[in-house]
Design a protein around this motif. Sequence first.
Motif, PDB file in Angstrom:
ATOM      1  N   GLN A  78       9.839  53.249  79.447  1.00  0.00           N
ATOM      2  CA  GLN A  78      10.639  52.535  79.062  1.00  0.00           C
ATOM      3  C   GLN A  78      11.995  54.365  79.474  1.00  0.00           C
ATOM      4  O   GLN A  78      13.113  53.850  78.772  1.00  0.00           O
ATOM      5  N   LEU A  79      11.524  55.211  78.542  1.00  0.00           N
ATOM      6  CA  LEU A  79      12.668  56.212  78.682  1.00  0.00           C
ATOM      7  C   LEU A  79      13.535  56.950  79.430  1.00  0.00           C
ATOM      8  O   LEU A  79      14.579  56.957  80.230  1.00  0.00           O
TER       9      LEU A  79
ATOM     10  N   GLU B   5      13.789  54.584  82.172  1.00  0.00           N
ATOM     11  CA  GLU B   5      14.565  53.348  82.428  1.00  0.00           C
ATOM     12  C   GLU B   5      15.713  53.283  81.629  1.00  0.00           C
ATOM     13  O   GLU B   5      17.113  52.908  81.708  1.00  0.00           O
ATOM     14  N   SER B   6      15.829  53.970  80.416  1.00  0.00           N
ATOM     15  CA  SER B   6      16.864  53.657  78.792  1.00  0.00           C
ATOM     16  C   SER B   6      17.866  54.771  78.881  1.00  0.00           C
ATOM     17  O   SER B   6      18.741  54.873  78.505  1.00  0.00           O
ATOM     18  N   THR B   7      17.082  56.118  78.840  1.00  0.00           N
ATOM     19  CA  THR B   7      17.878  57.258  78.529  1.00  0.00           C
ATOM     20  C   THR B   7      18.508  57.498  79.536  1.00  0.00           C
ATOM     21  O   THR B   7      18.784  57.534  80.889  1.00  0.00           O
ATOM     22  N   GLY B   8      19.863  57.484  79.045  1.00  0.00           N
ATOM     23  CA  GLY B   8      21.179  57.763  79.353  1.00  0.00           C
ATOM     24  C   GLY B   8      21.006  59.205  80.619  1.00  0.00           C
ATOM     25  O   GLY B   8      21.993  59.418  80.806  1.00  0.00           O
TER      26      GLY B   8
ATOM     27  N   ARG C  40      19.958  58.164  88.967  1.00  0.00           N
ATOM     28  CA  ARG C  40      19.642  55.980  88.937  1.00  0.00           C
ATOM     29  C   ARG C  40      19.412  55.666  90.428  1.00  0.00           C
ATOM     30  O   ARG C  40      19.277  54.609  91.028  1.00  0.00           O
TER      31      ARG C  40
ATOM     32  N   ASP D 176      20.496  58.703  83.797  1.00  0.00           N
ATOM     33  CA  ASP D 176      22.086  58.089  84.807  1.00  0.00           C
ATOM     34  C   ASP D 176      22.338  58.269  86.139  1.00  0.00           C
ATOM     35  O   ASP D 176      22.021  57.574  86.847  1.00  0.00           O
TER      36      ASP D 176
ATOM     37  N   TRP E 246      20.798  65.977  76.712  1.00  0.00           N
ATOM     38  CA  TRP E 246      21.029  64.903  77.386  1.00  0.00           C
ATOM     39  C   TRP E 246      20.759  65.675  79.271  1.00  0.00           C
ATOM     40  O   TRP E 246      19.337  65.210  79.695  1.00  0.00           O
TER      41      TRP E 246
END
Lengths: 851, 165
Positions: free
Chosen positions: A95-96, A98-101, A107, A104, A46
Amino acid sequence: MKGLAGRTRLLVFLAMLSMLAVLGAAVMSVVKVREGPFADPRQVNWRDSVSGLVFGFEREYSRFRGELAAAARGNGPVDLRDAQMRYEILASRIQLLESTGSLDPLRNISEYLTLVARLRELTTTADALFAQPAPQRAKVRALLALTDESTSDVQSFTRAATVATAYLVEQQFGALRQQASVIGALAALQLLLAAAAGYLVWTQRRQEAAAREQLETLADELRTATHAADAANRTKSQFLANMSHELRTPFQGVTGMLQLLEQTQPTAAQQDLIRTARESADHLLTLLNDVLDVSAIEAGRVVLEEQPLNLHRLCRDVRQLMRGQAFARGLRLELAVSSSVPKWVTGDATRIKQVLFNLLSNAIKFTPSGVITLTVQKAHGVVTFQVTDTGIGMDEATLARLFRRFEMGDETLSRRFGDAGLGLEISRSLARMMGGNLVAQSTLGKGSIFTFTANLLRCQAPVEAGAANALAALPEHALDVLVADDHPINRKYLALVLASMGHRYVLCEDGLQAVEHARTGQFDVVLMDIHMPGLDGLQATEAIRALDGPAARLPILVLTADVMPATRERATAAGVTACLHKPVQGPQLAEALNAAVNGPDAPPRPGALSSRFNALSKELPAQALAGPVDMFFGDESRTLADLHAALDAGEPRRIALAAHKLQGSAACWASGAWPSWRPTSKKAKARGPTRPARRIRRAGCWTTRWPKRAPPCRRPDQAPKRCPREQACAANKLLDGARHRLVHRRHALQRVARQRGVVHVQRHVHPLAGAGAQTHGDRAEDLQRLHGRVFLRVVATGLAQVGKLAGHGQRAAQADHLRQRMGLHHAQLFGRHGHLHRGGGIGAGAALEHR
Amino acid sequence: MAPQFTRRLLAGATVALACCAALAQGASAPRPVLEISGKVAAPPVQLDMAALQRLPQQSFKTNTPWTREPHTYSGPLLRDVLALAGAKGAVTIKAVALNDYQISIPAEDAAKLDVIVAHQIDGKAIPVRERGPLFVIYPFDSAPELRSTRYYERSIWQLKSIRIE
């Protein structure tokens, strides 16, 4: 001490280092466990994709802006299909984001928050625009403007994300560096530990080497000391051996001369003096033997024999021999042999007797009155001999010093009883060599108990023990003996002893003469001293062994005062048959001569018996034979009958046994164990028949109860002569004959004796009879006794040969020959005309023997 | 000669253009979603969604690095798609996405692993915005060795075309 303290400090230091290492390892483990999630490959992935996501987003953003710009240009209808496709792709990237861990960690940064707000506005506007079926170009341009406005935010985010990622990577590197440094420290610690351990091992090695060196030095010193001690001990043993030799040669002279002195008809007072001198000499001999025993035991040179021995008989013999001593002091000597004691065991009879004699003579010495008991038991494979007395006993202190060398139990007692104090030590050593021990218990004033244990294993009775013993006990027939000794006293002594045994002898002074005699003469055996001038005994032996012909096989007995085994070995190597120790006693010499001549290696002597028989029967007064011969053949034990029966049955083994038995009986009579018999004495006539005559008469009476001729056997399958009745008949016949002839022969014997006269007999008999006859030559009675004994010796030898022939596996076919021979012997003894001598049968007997 | 040739060429081009326009404009004609080129029977092969849906469908639920929750992905096996295209002697599959992302997938992945060309997520068609319409998905949750960058990067979304090499 300093080294030790240093070592302790080092050990403490090492322990602390080890603790540190363990602690470090523990910390590392904890860190590892806590880092676990970071190590997860998915997490790493990740993180790795952050830059890809960000740059992918920026690229799509630019492409979307390009398409949108293309759509905004121109004047025709607005075509938003390509722009919409790019927008959809951009939307997927948003979208990626905003959503991909993976993102994090980003953010919270302001660039992200600003960008997200901008993108919301953008997507809201774009979604509304693309939803319209026919969008206005102005709206498209407005969206383009919005997009352009946001471009700086997108770029800022990209930069911030790059920085954040770099920071993250830096952090990870930092953690790795930290780990690496911890690992390095631990490794260094381990290295240090290993080095310290190595140092410890090295110092220990060095110390061990030093200790070993010390030990080796010590061992070397000890070895040197042991060698010195051994050398000293060897010197001592050699000294003892030499001394024994030096002592024994004159000693032999003393005992020999004393023996001769005893035979010179001394007065009672002189006899007493001689007896005292002999006792002193005997005691001195005992002491000498003790000293030699001790040195031999100490040097480990005593080797126990392992021979079958009859323990019951041994105990009886010991008691028989000690009884006299005990009786002389008014003591009772009792023997109790438990039934658990095996009859036959393997062991050294001489040494067992030695111990028992020592214990019993001690007990007798120290017991003023009462009983001495010898108890023999067996338990757990160990034979226990216990000598219990009711004597003066000992206190604790005396008991403690008892087995120590040269220490008598009590010094005053030592003076009173006189002893070297070696007996008990020797006995204990012997007991221990037999796998047992010798211990003493005692109560002062009440008596002592000496317990002698020996590990004696039960064994089978020797098959022909009786016969073998009879053979060993057989008195030798007259032998031709060659004696070589440089010492005149020794020569004289040996000559006397040999003569008293009835042997002929030739004396010579040195080895050269001995070899010459052996070469030219006819001898049965050679007796030789080892120490002689010129050619010594061993060299002479070698020279004789190197001769041609039968002389080389002559049995050679050497005499030596040297008890050292080395001498014995040298003698054996030289070819000596046996060694005899000085001073030689009569029975020993007789036994040795017998063993040498009749031993398994003895050369065959054909005709010796017959020639002697012939000579004897020519020389002997018939009278001489009457007493012992009658006694022999009048023996009611029916041994002779057994022999006849065996001969009839033709069983060699039985013949051998019977012959040996009979021979034993003959030997017994010949050795003088017969009562005095005076054929011509008027006193005797007045007394009536003598004891043997009475016995014969009694036997005759007894036999008359049996039928003259026994009825045939009831069972035909049984061997007829094995029937007791048949045997009895044979015995009857024999006894009848003997009784009948006895009467006749007495007259004949008397007549012959009168005819020849005593002097005549003496001259002829001299070489056979020896000193005894010479000294008491004028006493016809003794002469006769002597002649009888000589004759019976010859008979015994003949019987021994019969036994040997049978024993050597002669077939039954030989039985007739044997019987014939026995018959001839009978003819010699009980001739048809009542005459004993000059019978043609003797010649025939000789011929038979030659066959 | 030359003016005549030029005229004929122009005429041909006009006809071809007309044909293409007719094909592009035809609302009834199915729109291809995947083009397969390279070592196939008759390249290029154009596959529409219906053709993919006619193949045997596989479905599994798995986590991916790009979603927070596991989802169920459905679609034909990659090897079935290649077989349908008549791929022969494939060694490497070069996949290209709508955003021109390119990745090489070894042919043995298709042969040995149950890799699917997903066209549905949780039973619904995947829009481009959600990384559709076609998404190559490995069964990540079935084996730990699959959960690595090597396989994640092969798991291409917004799949546009494949070249068999």
